[in-house]
Design an enzyme around this catalytic site. Structure first.
Site, mmCIF file in Angstrom:
data_model
loop_
_atom_site.group_PDB
_atom_site.id
_atom_site.type_symbol
_atom_site.label_atom_id
_atom_site.label_comp_id
_atom_site.label_asym_id
_atom_site.label_seq_id
_atom_site.Cartn_x
_atom_site.Cartn_y
_atom_site.Cartn_z
ATOM 1 N N SER A 131 67.803 26.519 -91.857
ATOM 2 C CA SER A 131 68.189 27.779 -92.714
ATOM 3 C C SER A 131 68.111 27.151 -94.160
ATOM 4 C CB SER A 131 69.683 28.197 -92.554
ATOM 5 O OG SER A 131 69.905 28.863 -93.584
ATOM 6 N N TYR A 144 78.928 27.419 -92.003
ATOM 7 C CA TYR A 144 77.664 27.515 -91.711
ATOM 8 C C TYR A 144 76.807 26.329 -92.153
ATOM 9 C CZ TYR A 144 73.334 29.701 -90.925
ATOM 10 O OH TYR A 144 71.884 30.057 -90.454
HETATM 11 C C1 8X3 Z 1 70.470 32.490 -93.164
HETATM 12 C C2 8X3 Z 1 70.295 32.301 -94.677
HETATM 13 O O1 8X3 Z 1 71.670 32.143 -96.734
HETATM 14 O O2 8X3 Z 1 72.685 33.763 -94.965
HETATM 15 O O3 8X3 Z 1 70.175 31.316 -92.646
HETATM 16 O O4 8X3 Z 1 72.878 31.394 -94.865
HETATM 17 S S1 8X3 Z 1 71.681 32.634 -95.326
#
Ligand code: 8X3
Length: 244
Positions: A131, A144
């Protein structure tokens, strides 16, 4: 020449399902893994693929899955996702642990189990769906961001450790892609999920799938190391142009 086999994790929806379709189109036999087996079976049936139950956070499930995979030329580590958008001060450690488990350890479990098959293929390839969040952290993204940074690190390490083996390693890092990603992140809160893509044109799963298929079909001596893909309306993890 017999057909190559691709294994795609998290293949019941979103980028995983689109990748399975694109790879079938590119001539691969596709083995699809995911927890939601009813949806998985539908995706598999539409492309003549093989649907197998897979929970990448469960060692036994990964073993049962990989035992049924024979030939494996390509592994697409797509299973993953975000949970919540809490500050570090308000961090829910259970969510952090779950994100680490699915994004980081999930990728390690499946990759480790299938590496012998990938090496034996004589021209194997591992694609990791990372990501933009694995390279650009943002407030509220702590859990995340940390997981995706870790996944990016392990992907680089894998590339180095496999040098000399007939296995390529590629990391594809999407920005904003409209899938169930935000709905899952916000526990089904549709309004909050929709706001993520409001006033801008996000990518769709097929945009990423197309690139996965392109990476997978380069000549054996060509390793695409890393690709970041964003919508034209996004110039950074948090830099998004929104029309009124
Ligand atoms: C997804 C992109 O910017 O929402 O992995 O983290 S974000």
């Amino acid at each position: 020449m017999s057909r190559k086999t691709a294994v795609v994790t998290g293949a019941s929806s979103g980028i995983g399902a689109a990748a399975a379709r694109a790879l079938a189109e590119a001539g691969f036999d596709v083995v699809l893994g995911a927890r939601r087996t009813d949806r998985l079976a539908e995706v598999a049936a539409a492309i003549g693929g093989t649907a197998l139950p897979l929970d990448v956070t469960d060692e036994d499930s990964v073993n049962a899955f990989t035992e049924q995979v024979g030939r494996c030329d390509l592994l697409v580590n797509n299973a993953g996702g975000a949970l919540g958008l809490d500050s570090i001060a308000g961090a829910d450690l259970d969510l952090w642990q779950r994100m680490y488990d699915v994004n980081v350890l999930g990728t390690v479990r499946v990759t480790k189990a299938l590496l012998p098959n990938l090496v034996a293929s004589g021209d194997g390839q591992v694609v990791v769906i990372g990501s933009i969040a694995g390279h650009q952290p943002y407030p509220g993204g702590g859990g995340y961001n940390a997981a995706k940074h870790a996944e990016a690190a392990l992907t680089r390490v894998l590339r180095m450790e496999l040098l000399g083996e007939p296995v390529r390693v590629c990391e594809i890092d999407p920005g904003l892609v409209e899938t169930e990603f935000s709905l899952v992140r916000f526990e089904g809160d549709r309004e909050r999920a929709d706001a993520v893509y409001a006033g801008m044109t996000p990518l769709v799963a097929e945009d990423i799938a197309e690139t996965i298929a392109w990476v997978a079909t380069r000549p054996a001596h060509v390793n695409i190391d890393q690709i970041t893909i964003t919508p034209r309306d996004q110039a950074g993890a948090q830099l998004v142009h929104r029309r009124k």
